[in-house]
Scaffold this motif. Sequence first.
Motif, PDB file in Angstrom:
ATOM      1  N   THR A  40      -3.138 -11.891 -53.796  1.00 40.75           N
ATOM      2  CA  THR A  40      -2.933 -13.329 -53.971  1.00 40.75           C
ATOM      3  C   THR A  40      -2.850 -13.730 -55.436  1.00 40.75           C
ATOM      4  N   LEU A  41      -3.691 -13.174 -56.271  1.00 44.55           N
ATOM      5  CA  LEU A  41      -3.714 -13.584 -57.677  1.00 44.55           C
ATOM      6  C   LEU A  41      -2.425 -13.220 -58.405  1.00 44.55           C
ATOM      7  N   THR A  42      -1.867 -12.045 -58.133  1.00 47.01           N
ATOM      8  CA  THR A  42      -0.602 -11.687 -58.779  1.00 47.01           C
ATOM      9  C   THR A  42       0.551 -12.518 -58.215  1.00 47.01           C
ATOM     10  N   ARG A  95      -9.746 -19.700 -57.694  1.00 45.87           N
ATOM     11  CA  ARG A  95     -11.200 -19.855 -57.516  1.00 45.87           C
ATOM     12  C   ARG A  95     -11.610 -19.624 -56.068  1.00 45.87           C
ATOM     13  N   ALA A  96     -10.804 -20.094 -55.120  1.00 46.95           N
ATOM     14  CA  ALA A  96     -11.117 -19.881 -53.710  1.00 46.95           C
ATOM     15  C   ALA A  96     -11.058 -18.393 -53.360  1.00 46.95           C
ATOM     16  N   VAL A  97     -10.079 -17.682 -53.899  1.00 46.86           N
ATOM     17  CA  VAL A  97      -9.966 -16.244 -53.642  1.00 46.86           C
ATOM     18  C   VAL A  97     -11.150 -15.510 -54.240  1.00 46.86           C
ATOM     19  N   GLN A  98     -11.530 -15.846 -55.464  1.00 45.68           N
ATOM     20  CA  GLN A  98     -12.677 -15.186 -56.084  1.00 45.68           C
ATOM     21  C   GLN A  98     -13.965 -15.515 -55.357  1.00 45.68           C
ATOM     22  N   SER A  99     -14.108 -16.730 -54.882  1.00 41.23           N
ATOM     23  CA  SER A  99     -15.294 -17.099 -54.123  1.00 41.23           C
ATOM     24  C   SER A  99     -15.356 -16.328 -52.815  1.00 41.23           C
ATOM     25  N   GLN A 100     -14.233 -16.165 -52.173  1.00 42.32           N
ATOM     26  CA  GLN A 100     -14.186 -15.416 -50.920  1.00 42.32           C
ATOM     27  C   GLN A 100     -14.495 -13.940 -51.165  1.00 42.32           C
ATOM     28  N   GLY A 104     -18.293 -15.665 -50.324  1.00 41.38           N
ATOM     29  CA  GLY A 104     -18.394 -17.073 -50.001  1.00 41.38           C
ATOM     30  C   GLY A 104     -19.484 -17.799 -50.746  1.00 41.38           C
ATOM     31  N   ASN A 105     -20.025 -17.202 -51.795  1.00 41.46           N
ATOM     32  CA  ASN A 105     -21.063 -17.834 -52.594  1.00 41.46           C
ATOM     33  C   ASN A 105     -20.450 -18.993 -53.375  1.00 41.46           C
ATOM     34  N   THR A 106     -20.917 -20.201 -53.138  1.00 40.93           N
ATOM     35  CA  THR A 106     -20.356 -21.371 -53.811  1.00 40.93           C
ATOM     36  C   THR A 106     -21.143 -21.778 -55.033  1.00 40.93           C
ATOM     37  N   LYS A 108     -22.378 -21.775 -58.814  1.00 39.44           N
ATOM     38  CA  LYS A 108     -21.631 -21.530 -60.032  1.00 39.44           C
ATOM     39  C   LYS A 108     -22.183 -20.311 -60.753  1.00 39.44           C
ATOM     40  N   GLU A 109     -21.278 -19.507 -61.258  1.00 35.44           N
ATOM     41  CA  GLU A 109     -21.661 -18.369 -62.088  1.00 35.44           C
ATOM     42  C   GLU A 109     -21.973 -18.889 -63.487  1.00 35.44           C
ATOM     43  N   PRO A 110     -22.709 -18.126 -64.282  1.00 34.97           N
ATOM     44  CA  PRO A 110     -23.032 -18.604 -65.637  1.00 34.97           C
ATOM     45  C   PRO A 110     -21.810 -18.851 -66.506  1.00 34.97           C
ATOM     46  N   TYR A 111     -20.716 -18.174 -66.266  1.00 36.20           N
ATOM     47  CA  TYR A 111     -19.516 -18.332 -67.090  1.00 36.20           C
ATOM     48  C   TYR A 111     -18.579 -19.406 -66.578  1.00 36.20           C
ATOM     49  N   ASP A 112     -18.868 -20.049 -65.468  1.00 35.74           N
ATOM     50  CA  ASP A 112     -17.985 -21.099 -64.916  1.00 35.74           C
ATOM     51  C   ASP A 112     -18.144 -22.386 -65.656  1.00 35.74           C
TER      52      ASP A 112
END
Length: 112
Positions: A40-42, A95-100, A104-106, A108-112
Amino acid sequence: MERIPMILIAIVPWIQGVLLLAGCVFFAIGTLGLFRLSDTLTRIHALTKVDNLGLGFIVLALLFSVPSLAVGLKIGLIWLVALAASATSAHLIARAVQSQERGGNTEKEPYD
């Protein structure tokens, strides 16, 4: 009123044709990338980058034949809105693909 040189009048349709053809080629490449790329990302990358460039070529071709400055500015504004919408939607999908992929962790990561 200053006359437009005849050579310029003869060249402008050719320049427009080349720009329109380039825009269509970039749209075709983006569509091919959508079908051929694996994840999906590419696919998003191919669509947002290449299609925005194709739209840019088509907008440039249209600018040669606008009747007034106001119409030219509107066409340019449409291109800018399309660029912003494309970037925003691609970011949301990524972002949805990375979360999936993270399960499914919604949170926020420290770098977001």
